[in-house]
Design a protein around this motif. Structure first.
Motif, PDB file in Angstrom:
ATOM      1  N   TRP A   1       0.840  -1.210   0.000  1.00 56.05           N
ATOM      2  CA  TRP A   1       0.000   0.000   0.000  1.00 56.05           C
ATOM      3  C   TRP A   1       0.867   1.249   0.000  1.00 56.05           C
ATOM      4  CZ3 TRP A   1      -4.492   0.040  -1.853  1.00 56.05           C
ATOM      5  CH2 TRP A   1      -5.380  -1.007  -1.660  1.00 56.05           C
ATOM      6  N   GLU A   2       1.974   1.230   0.733  1.00 59.59           N
ATOM      7  CA  GLU A   2       2.880   2.380   0.724  1.00 59.59           C
ATOM      8  C   GLU A   2       3.397   2.634  -0.685  1.00 59.59           C
ATOM      9  OE1 GLU A   2       5.907   1.681   3.644  1.00 59.59           O
ATOM     10  OE2 GLU A   2       4.459   1.671   5.289  1.00 59.59           O
ATOM     11  N   LEU A   3       3.744   1.566  -1.410  1.00 56.14           N
ATOM     12  CA  LEU A   3       4.240   1.727  -2.775  1.00 56.14           C
ATOM     13  C   LEU A   3       3.137   2.182  -3.732  1.00 56.14           C
ATOM     14  CD1 LEU A   3       6.695  -1.287  -3.033  1.00 56.14           C
ATOM     15  CD2 LEU A   3       7.238   1.131  -2.800  1.00 56.14           C
ATOM     16  N   ILE A   4       1.909   1.766  -3.499  1.00 56.63           N
ATOM     17  CA  ILE A   4       0.789   2.254  -4.310  1.00 56.63           C
ATOM     18  C   ILE A   4       0.638   3.755  -4.118  1.00 56.63           C
ATOM     19  CG2 ILE A   4      -1.742   2.222  -4.517  1.00 56.63           C
ATOM     20  CD1 ILE A   4      -1.567  -0.850  -4.115  1.00 56.63           C
ATOM     21  N   TYR A   5       0.800   4.226  -2.864  1.00 59.07           N
ATOM     22  CA  TYR A   5       0.708   5.664  -2.599  1.00 59.07           C
ATOM     23  C   TYR A   5       1.848   6.410  -3.286  1.00 59.07           C
ATOM     24  CZ  TYR A   5      -2.694   4.269   0.937  1.00 59.07           C
ATOM     25  OH  TYR A   5      -3.778   3.740   1.574  1.00 59.07           O
ATOM     26  N   VAL A   6       3.027   5.798  -3.335  1.00 61.78           N
ATOM     27  CA  VAL A   6       4.157   6.417  -4.042  1.00 61.78           C
ATOM     28  C   VAL A   6       3.825   6.543  -5.522  1.00 61.78           C
ATOM     29  CG1 VAL A   6       6.559   6.064  -4.780  1.00 61.78           C
ATOM     30  CG2 VAL A   6       5.936   5.680  -2.391  1.00 61.78           C
ATOM     31  N   LEU A   7       3.246   5.491  -6.091  1.00 66.00           N
ATOM     32  CA  LEU A   7       2.864   5.504  -7.502  1.00 66.00           C
ATOM     33  C   LEU A   7       1.786   6.557  -7.749  1.00 66.00           C
ATOM     34  CD1 LEU A   7       3.697   3.901 -10.020  1.00 66.00           C
ATOM     35  CD2 LEU A   7       1.850   2.310  -9.526  1.00 66.00           C
TER      36      LEU A   7
ATOM     37  N   ALA B   1      -3.144  -6.400  -1.992  1.00 65.63           N
ATOM     38  CA  ALA B   1      -2.388  -5.177  -2.289  1.00 65.63           C
ATOM     39  C   ALA B   1      -1.236  -5.461  -3.243  1.00 65.63           C
ATOM     40  CB  ALA B   1      -1.874  -4.540  -0.998  1.00 65.63           C
ATOM     41  N   TYR B   2      -0.588  -6.604  -3.085  1.00 68.01           N
ATOM     42  CA  TYR B   2       0.524  -6.966  -3.969  1.00 68.01           C
ATOM     43  C   TYR B   2       0.027  -7.147  -5.400  1.00 68.01           C
ATOM     44  CZ  TYR B   2       4.450  -9.648  -5.878  1.00 68.01           C
ATOM     45  OH  TYR B   2       5.489 -10.083  -6.657  1.00 68.01           O
ATOM     46  N   GLN B   3      -1.080  -7.844  -5.567  1.00 64.71           N
ATOM     47  CA  GLN B   3      -1.630  -8.067  -6.911  1.00 64.71           C
ATOM     48  C   GLN B   3      -2.091  -6.746  -7.530  1.00 64.71           C
ATOM     49  OE1 GLN B   3      -1.320 -10.964  -8.490  1.00 64.71           O
ATOM     50  NE2 GLN B   3      -0.374 -11.785  -6.652  1.00 64.71           N
ATOM     51  N   LEU B   4      -2.706  -5.901  -6.726  1.00 69.96           N
ATOM     52  CA  LEU B   4      -3.149  -4.590  -7.210  1.00 69.96           C
ATOM     53  C   LEU B   4      -1.943  -3.771  -7.666  1.00 69.96           C
ATOM     54  CD1 LEU B   4      -5.653  -2.727  -7.498  1.00 69.96           C
ATOM     55  CD2 LEU B   4      -5.118  -1.875  -5.208  1.00 69.96           C
ATOM     56  N   LEU B   5      -0.886  -3.793  -6.891  1.00 70.02           N
ATOM     57  CA  LEU B   5       0.320  -3.054  -7.241  1.00 70.02           C
ATOM     58  C   LEU B   5       0.961  -3.611  -8.510  1.00 70.02           C
ATOM     59  CD1 LEU B   5       2.449  -0.910  -6.691  1.00 70.02           C
ATOM     60  CD2 LEU B   5       3.489  -2.455  -5.030  1.00 70.02           C
ATOM     61  N   LEU B   6       1.014  -4.929  -8.633  1.00 77.03           N
ATOM     62  CA  LEU B   6       1.557  -5.526  -9.860  1.00 77.03           C
ATOM     63  C   LEU B   6       0.747  -5.087 -11.083  1.00 77.03           C
ATOM     64  CD1 LEU B   6       2.461  -9.225  -8.975  1.00 77.03           C
ATOM     65  CD2 LEU B   6       4.002  -7.281  -9.266  1.00 77.03           C
TER      66      LEU B   6
ATOM     67  N   GLU C   1      -2.249  -6.583 -21.151  1.00 76.14           N
ATOM     68  CA  GLU C   1      -2.762  -7.929 -20.878  1.00 76.14           C
ATOM     69  C   GLU C   1      -2.392  -8.376 -19.464  1.00 76.14           C
ATOM     70  OE1 GLU C   1      -5.024 -11.063 -21.138  1.00 76.14           O
ATOM     71  OE2 GLU C   1      -4.970  -9.502 -22.664  1.00 76.14           O
ATOM     72  N   ARG C   2      -1.141  -8.153 -19.099  1.00 79.85           N
ATOM     73  CA  ARG C   2      -0.707  -8.527 -17.744  1.00 79.85           C
ATOM     74  C   ARG C   2      -1.425  -7.683 -16.692  1.00 79.85           C
ATOM     75  NH1 ARG C   2       4.624  -7.475 -14.764  1.00 79.85           N
ATOM     76  NH2 ARG C   2       4.468  -8.934 -13.047  1.00 79.85           N
ATOM     77  N   ALA C   3      -1.633  -6.404 -16.994  1.00 79.75           N
ATOM     78  CA  ALA C   3      -2.353  -5.525 -16.063  1.00 79.75           C
ATOM     79  C   ALA C   3      -3.763  -6.056 -15.827  1.00 79.75           C
ATOM     80  CB  ALA C   3      -2.399  -4.106 -16.606  1.00 79.75           C
ATOM     81  N   ARG C   4      -4.448  -6.449 -16.903  1.00 75.81           N
ATOM     82  CA  ARG C   4      -5.813  -6.964 -16.770  1.00 75.81           C
ATOM     83  C   ARG C   4      -5.832  -8.260 -15.960  1.00 75.81           C
ATOM     84  NH1 ARG C   4      -9.780 -10.042 -18.190  1.00 75.81           N
ATOM     85  NH2 ARG C   4     -11.769  -9.227 -18.856  1.00 75.81           N
ATOM     86  N   GLU C   5      -4.935  -9.185 -16.291  1.00 71.63           N
ATOM     87  CA  GLU C   5      -4.877 -10.464 -15.563  1.00 71.63           C
ATOM     88  C   GLU C   5      -4.637 -10.254 -14.075  1.00 71.63           C
ATOM     89  OE1 GLU C   5      -1.819 -12.910 -17.233  1.00 71.63           O
ATOM     90  OE2 GLU C   5      -2.767 -12.958 -19.206  1.00 71.63           O
ATOM     91  N   THR C   6      -3.712  -9.384 -13.763  1.00 70.61           N
ATOM     92  CA  THR C   6      -3.357  -9.160 -12.361  1.00 70.61           C
ATOM     93  C   THR C   6      -4.481  -8.458 -11.610  1.00 70.61           C
ATOM     94  OG1 THR C   6      -1.085  -8.953 -13.139  1.00 70.61           O
ATOM     95  CG2 THR C   6      -1.489  -8.379 -10.866  1.00 70.61           C
ATOM     96  N   MET C   7      -5.143  -7.519 -12.276  1.00 70.54           N
ATOM     97  CA  MET C   7      -6.276  -6.839 -11.643  1.00 70.54           C
ATOM     98  C   MET C   7      -7.428  -7.821 -11.395  1.00 70.54           C
ATOM     99  SD  MET C   7      -5.571  -3.826 -10.855  1.00 70.54           S
ATOM    100  CE  MET C   7      -4.402  -2.552 -11.239  1.00 70.54           C
ATOM    101  N   MET C   8      -7.635  -8.740 -12.319  1.00 71.07           N
ATOM    102  CA  MET C   8      -8.676  -9.747 -12.119  1.00 71.07           C
ATOM    103  C   MET C   8      -8.313 -10.667 -10.954  1.00 71.07           C
ATOM    104  SD  MET C   8     -11.117  -8.952 -14.047  1.00 71.07           S
ATOM    105  CE  MET C   8     -12.167 -10.375 -13.850  1.00 71.07           C
ATOM    106  N   ARG C   9      -7.039 -10.981 -10.814  1.00 66.95           N
ATOM    107  CA  ARG C   9      -6.579 -11.790  -9.675  1.00 66.95           C
ATOM    108  C   ARG C   9      -6.829 -11.029  -8.369  1.00 66.95           C
ATOM    109  NH1 ARG C   9      -1.075 -12.546 -10.647  1.00 66.95           N
ATOM    110  NH2 ARG C   9      -1.723 -13.317 -12.663  1.00 66.95           N
ATOM    111  N   ALA C  10      -6.518  -9.731  -8.364  1.00 74.30           N
ATOM    112  CA  ALA C  10      -6.753  -8.902  -7.172  1.00 74.30           C
ATOM    113  C   ALA C  10      -8.243  -8.855  -6.846  1.00 74.30           C
ATOM    114  CB  ALA C  10      -6.206  -7.490  -7.381  1.00 74.30           C
TER     115      ALA C  10
ATOM    116  N   GLU D   1     -11.710  -1.077  -6.814  1.00 71.54           N
ATOM    117  CA  GLU D   1     -10.534  -0.544  -7.509  1.00 71.54           C
ATOM    118  C   GLU D   1      -9.982  -1.452  -8.611  1.00 71.54           C
ATOM    119  OE1 GLU D   1      -6.316   1.706  -6.687  1.00 71.54           O
ATOM    120  OE2 GLU D   1      -7.483   0.991  -4.976  1.00 71.54           O
ATOM    121  N   PRO D   2      -9.826  -2.756  -8.365  1.00 69.79           N
ATOM    122  CA  PRO D   2      -9.300  -3.577  -9.459  1.00 69.79           C
ATOM    123  C   PRO D   2     -10.203  -3.581 -10.693  1.00 69.79           C
ATOM    124  CG  PRO D   2      -9.346  -4.836  -7.412  1.00 69.79           C
ATOM    125  CD  PRO D   2     -10.015  -3.542  -7.154  1.00 69.79           C
TER     126      PRO D   2
END
Length: 155
Positions: A43-49, A79-84, A95-104, A113-114
């Protein structure tokens, strides 16, 4: 009175010796504690992004952060999957963004959010109907979700 006092001292001395002999096992964090640490760090890294940090900087910090966590913990971290997913989107790997968001989304079905980010990805890919569907689903979960609102308004 001396006889009553003497056995009490012996019991205390025996208890003290037992405490001195016993070894304390090393502190090992539970999976729950490790998972909470991983979530906090992500979550800290998401805030940085979100604050304008570069994807490269966040990615490097994520690599350092996740060295100590097992793949099992990482794959189960929302949070890790969302960040990925956010990082994949930032570097253009839709494609990877969509897959990872669906996993989240699967890890936290109540989170909007995902799905909002899936809507963004679909919009970027030119798939308007899929983007609107994902945005509407996200808005059903959270009517104030800003990313989903922007996509729904834009489509």
């Amino acid at each position: 009175m001396t006889r009553l006092f003497l056995p009490v001292l012996v019991i205390l001395a025996a208890s003290a010796n037992a405490l001195e002999v016993r070894e304390v096992p090393p502190l090992v964090k539970s999976d729950r504690a490790l998972a909470a640490e991983l979530e906090r760090g992500c979550w800290e890294l998401i805030y940085v992004l979100d604050g304008g940090g570069s994807a490269g900087e966040v990615s490097a910090r994520l690599s350092r952060l996740t060295d100590g966590y097992s793949e099992r913990l990482r794959s189960g971290s929302y949070a890790y999957q969302l960040l990925l997913g956010r990082l994949a989107y930032a570097v253009g790997d839709l494609e990877r963004a969509r897959e990872t968001m669906m996993r989240a989304s699967g890890l936290n079905p109540a989170a909007a959010e995902p799905l909002a980010w899936v809507a963004v990805v679909e919009l970027k890919r030119g798939r308007l109907e899929a983007a609107l569907s994902a945005a509407n689903t996200a808005l059903e979960l959270d009517p104030l979700q800003p990313v989903a609102r922007e996509v729904a308004r834009g489509v």
